[in-house]
Every structure is written in C-alpha cells, then in structure tokens.
Design a protein around this motif. Structure first.
Motif, mmCIF file in Angstrom:
data_model
loop_
_atom_site.group_PDB
_atom_site.id
_atom_site.type_symbol
_atom_site.label_atom_id
_atom_site.label_comp_id
_atom_site.label_asym_id
_atom_site.label_seq_id
_atom_site.Cartn_x
_atom_site.Cartn_y
_atom_site.Cartn_z
ATOM 1 N N ALA A 187 -13.752 38.489 -6.151
ATOM 2 C CA ALA A 187 -13.410 39.914 -6.199
ATOM 3 C C ALA A 187 -12.119 40.127 -6.974
ATOM 4 C CB ALA A 187 -13.272 40.459 -4.779
ATOM 5 N N TRP A 188 -11.125 39.273 -6.746
ATOM 6 C CA TRP A 188 -9.852 39.373 -7.455
ATOM 7 C C TRP A 188 -10.053 39.116 -8.943
ATOM 8 C CZ3 TRP A 188 -5.714 41.116 -9.026
ATOM 9 C CH2 TRP A 188 -4.645 40.382 -9.560
ATOM 10 N N LEU A 189 -10.929 38.174 -9.298
ATOM 11 C CA LEU A 189 -11.200 37.888 -10.703
ATOM 12 C C LEU A 189 -11.838 39.100 -11.385
ATOM 13 C CD1 LEU A 189 -11.090 35.726 -12.910
ATOM 14 C CD2 LEU A 189 -13.357 34.977 -12.168
ATOM 15 N N LEU A 190 -12.749 39.770 -10.705
ATOM 16 C CA LEU A 190 -13.372 40.965 -11.265
ATOM 17 C C LEU A 190 -12.346 42.066 -11.498
ATOM 18 C CD1 LEU A 190 -16.686 41.165 -9.183
ATOM 19 C CD2 LEU A 190 -16.404 40.390 -11.550
ATOM 20 N N VAL A 191 -11.431 42.224 -10.546
ATOM 21 C CA VAL A 191 -10.379 43.234 -10.697
ATOM 22 C C VAL A 191 -9.487 42.886 -11.884
ATOM 23 C CG1 VAL A 191 -8.322 44.225 -9.628
ATOM 24 C CG2 VAL A 191 -10.403 43.930 -8.279
ATOM 25 N N LEU A 192 -9.118 41.604 -12.014
ATOM 26 C CA LEU A 192 -8.280 41.167 -13.126
ATOM 27 C C LEU A 192 -8.949 41.470 -14.470
ATOM 28 C CD1 LEU A 192 -6.714 37.688 -12.230
ATOM 29 C CD2 LEU A 192 -5.511 39.766 -12.925
ATOM 30 N N GLU A 193 -10.236 41.165 -14.572
ATOM 31 C CA GLU A 193 -10.942 41.400 -15.830
ATOM 32 C C GLU A 193 -11.023 42.885 -16.145
ATOM 33 O OE1 GLU A 193 -13.815 37.457 -15.952
ATOM 34 O OE2 GLU A 193 -14.495 39.253 -14.909
ATOM 35 N N GLN A 194 -11.174 43.714 -15.115
ATOM 36 C CA GLN A 194 -11.168 45.162 -15.350
ATOM 37 C C GLN A 194 -9.817 45.613 -15.887
ATOM 38 O OE1 GLN A 194 -9.485 47.796 -13.688
ATOM 39 N NE2 GLN A 194 -10.680 49.515 -14.472
ATOM 40 N N LEU A 195 -8.734 45.062 -15.359
ATOM 41 C CA LEU A 195 -7.389 45.415 -15.827
ATOM 42 C C LEU A 195 -7.173 44.963 -17.267
ATOM 43 C CD1 LEU A 195 -5.343 44.485 -12.637
ATOM 44 C CD2 LEU A 195 -5.899 46.787 -13.451
ATOM 45 N N ILE A 196 -7.704 43.795 -17.610
ATOM 46 C CA ILE A 196 -7.581 43.294 -18.990
ATOM 47 C C ILE A 196 -8.343 44.209 -19.955
ATOM 48 C CG2 ILE A 196 -8.200 41.408 -20.555
ATOM 49 C CD1 ILE A 196 -7.713 39.496 -18.170
ATOM 50 N N PHE A 197 -9.588 44.550 -19.608
ATOM 51 C CA PHE A 197 -10.378 45.431 -20.470
ATOM 52 C C PHE A 197 -9.719 46.806 -20.609
ATOM 53 C CE2 PHE A 197 -14.273 42.827 -19.124
ATOM 54 C CZ PHE A 197 -14.168 42.029 -20.252
ATOM 55 N N TYR A 198 -9.157 47.287 -19.512
ATOM 56 C CA TYR A 198 -8.501 48.593 -19.543
ATOM 57 C C TYR A 198 -7.289 48.550 -20.472
ATOM 58 C CZ TYR A 198 -6.293 52.920 -17.961
ATOM 59 O OH TYR A 198 -5.725 54.161 -17.923
ATOM 60 N N ALA A 199 -6.492 47.467 -20.389
ATOM 61 C CA ALA A 199 -5.308 47.334 -21.244
ATOM 62 C C ALA A 199 -5.721 47.232 -22.711
ATOM 63 C CB ALA A 199 -4.486 46.117 -20.827
ATOM 64 N N GLU A 200 -6.797 46.491 -22.992
ATOM 65 C CA GLU A 200 -7.281 46.388 -24.370
ATOM 66 C C GLU A 200 -7.710 47.756 -24.896
ATOM 67 O OE1 GLU A 200 -10.418 43.576 -24.023
ATOM 68 O OE2 GLU A 200 -9.123 41.830 -24.342
ATOM 69 N N ALA A 201 -8.421 48.508 -24.083
ATOM 70 C CA ALA A 201 -8.872 49.832 -24.508
ATOM 71 C C ALA A 201 -7.679 50.767 -24.724
ATOM 72 C CB ALA A 201 -9.825 50.418 -23.469
ATOM 73 N N GLU A 202 -6.685 50.681 -23.855
ATOM 74 C CA GLU A 202 -5.512 51.540 -24.001
ATOM 75 C C GLU A 202 -4.753 51.200 -25.279
ATOM 76 O OE1 GLU A 202 -2.993 53.012 -20.607
ATOM 77 O OE2 GLU A 202 -1.590 51.542 -21.452
ATOM 78 N N SER A 203 -4.643 49.905 -25.594
ATOM 79 C CA SER A 203 -3.961 49.495 -26.814
ATOM 80 C C SER A 203 -4.691 50.030 -28.046
ATOM 81 C CB SER A 203 -3.874 47.969 -26.877
ATOM 82 O OG SER A 203 -3.252 47.544 -28.068
ATOM 83 N N ARG A 204 -6.025 49.956 -28.053
ATOM 84 C CA ARG A 204 -6.797 50.486 -29.185
ATOM 85 C C ARG A 204 -6.627 51.999 -29.288
ATOM 86 N NH1 ARG A 204 -10.772 46.949 -27.166
ATOM 87 N NH2 ARG A 204 -11.958 48.704 -26.341
#
Length: 208
Positions: free
Chosen positions: A146-163
């Motif tokens: 569950a923690w890994l899924l949350v981490l990956e969501q945060l990574i994808f969100y940060a990538e999208a925000e940077s773009r």
C-alpha cells in the motif's frame, strides 16, 4: 471523505481502538497524510451517528473499541466500486497562486514557476529514493505494498506537475513574444531639420 472511508476499511478487518486506527492509517499511507487523533475521534463520532459503526463495551471515547455495522459494510462496498469524482476537483494552491499572479503588478510569475519546479523536482527525487528503498527490501506485507502504491502516485503527480510548470512557462514566453511592442516616436529636434549639405547656397547681389 477519504478519512471516513479509510477508517471504515480498517474496521472491516476487525474491531479497533481509535489510536489503532490512526496508527494503521498512517502506516498504510507511509505517514503521507498524518492524522490528528482528535480528527480520528471526530470522524468516529460521525460514523457512529450515521449508524455505520458501533462501540463495543463501556469506557470513554479514547478507550472505546469500535466495530463496523452491516450498513457500514454496504457503504464501504459502494465507495470501493464507485470512481472518485473528478468533476469537482479540490482546490489546488499552486494553480490558484499562478492564476492570481497573472496580471498582478510587481509579481514575477516566471520566478514563481522556477522556484516551484525546483521544489517539485527535489520532492520527486526524495520519493524515488524511498521507492528504491522499498523495492530493495523485497516483498512485504499488505501495508508495504500500500505504501509503495502511494509513493508511485506521488512520483507520477510530481512528474505531471513539473510538465505542467514547463507548459505554463512556455505559454507565458510565447505570449510575451507575441505582445506588440510600443513604438517609440522619433526624438524632436528643437533646431528643426538639418539643411542638406549639398544644397547650393544663395548668392547676394542682382543679376546683370
């Protein structure tokens, strides 16, 4: 609402105390969204009021064991099966900040974008390191996944925000380039226009 259903999901696995619910919620999400214990008991009170949980035994709220009801299981099942509504997005502070910065005198929106991009990329690097550490630890419990899924969501969100920040900066640059520049009028010479150098000078006297 996510806290409400998060607590119901934990109670679906068996009766728990408020302090247990808080600890397990934070464990599942890697303390990404820390809970105030007062918020936990406030939510439990509302769930009990709505008939979705019931207290077991006596004692005050802090020493009370709670269990989910049939109605609570039904509402939890509906929450799991229904998609999260994106037609009513939550307020995003960054989007509001940039929207307010546009056209505000004295605000350098490009500097805001650049500072936010540095912060977002640094956060993404931190999340990526945490993900690598979690993967190196090998397969674990459901809480680890569950923690890994949350981490990956945060990574994808940060990538999208940077773009998105890159897009905002590019759009502002294009608009600035397309904006017509004010025409500077020629300087006025109080002495009047200069006389051409090759103009013949008038001669004095009369012609014979």
């Amino acid at each position: 609402m996510s806290i409400r259903y998060g607590l119901l999901a934990l109670l679906e696995q068996g009766p728990r105390y408020g302090s247990q619910l808080r600890a397990e919620f934070e464990s599942r999400t890697g303390s990404t969204w820390p809970l105030n214990i007062g918020q936990v008991y406030t939510t439990l009170g509302r769930l009990e009021r709505d008939g979705l949980i019931v207290p077991e035994g006596g004692g005050d709220a802090k020493q009370q064991l709670y269990s989910i009801t049939t109605a609570g299981r039904q509402e939890l099942g509906e929450w799991f099966t229904q998609p999260v509504d994106r037609t009513q997005p939550s307020r995003d502070e960054l989007a509001i900040k940039l929207a307010m910065a546009v056209g505000t005198p004295g605000v350098d929106i490009t500097a805001i974008i650049q500072a936010q991009r540095r912060h977002t990329l640094a956060a993404m690097q931190d999340y990526t390191r945490l993900k690598a550490r979690a993967l190196a630890a090998g397969p674990g419990s459901g809480g680890d996944i569950a923690w890994l899924l949350v981490l990956e969501q945060l990574i994808f969100y940060a990538e999208a925000e940077s773009r998105w920040l890159d897009h905002c900066e590019s759009r502002l640059l294009r608009l600035a380039a397309a904006r017509p520049r004010p025409v500077t009028p020629p300087a006025h010479d109080p002495a009047g226009p200069a006389e051409p150098a090759d103009r013949p000078k008038a001669r004095g006297g009369t012609s014979s």
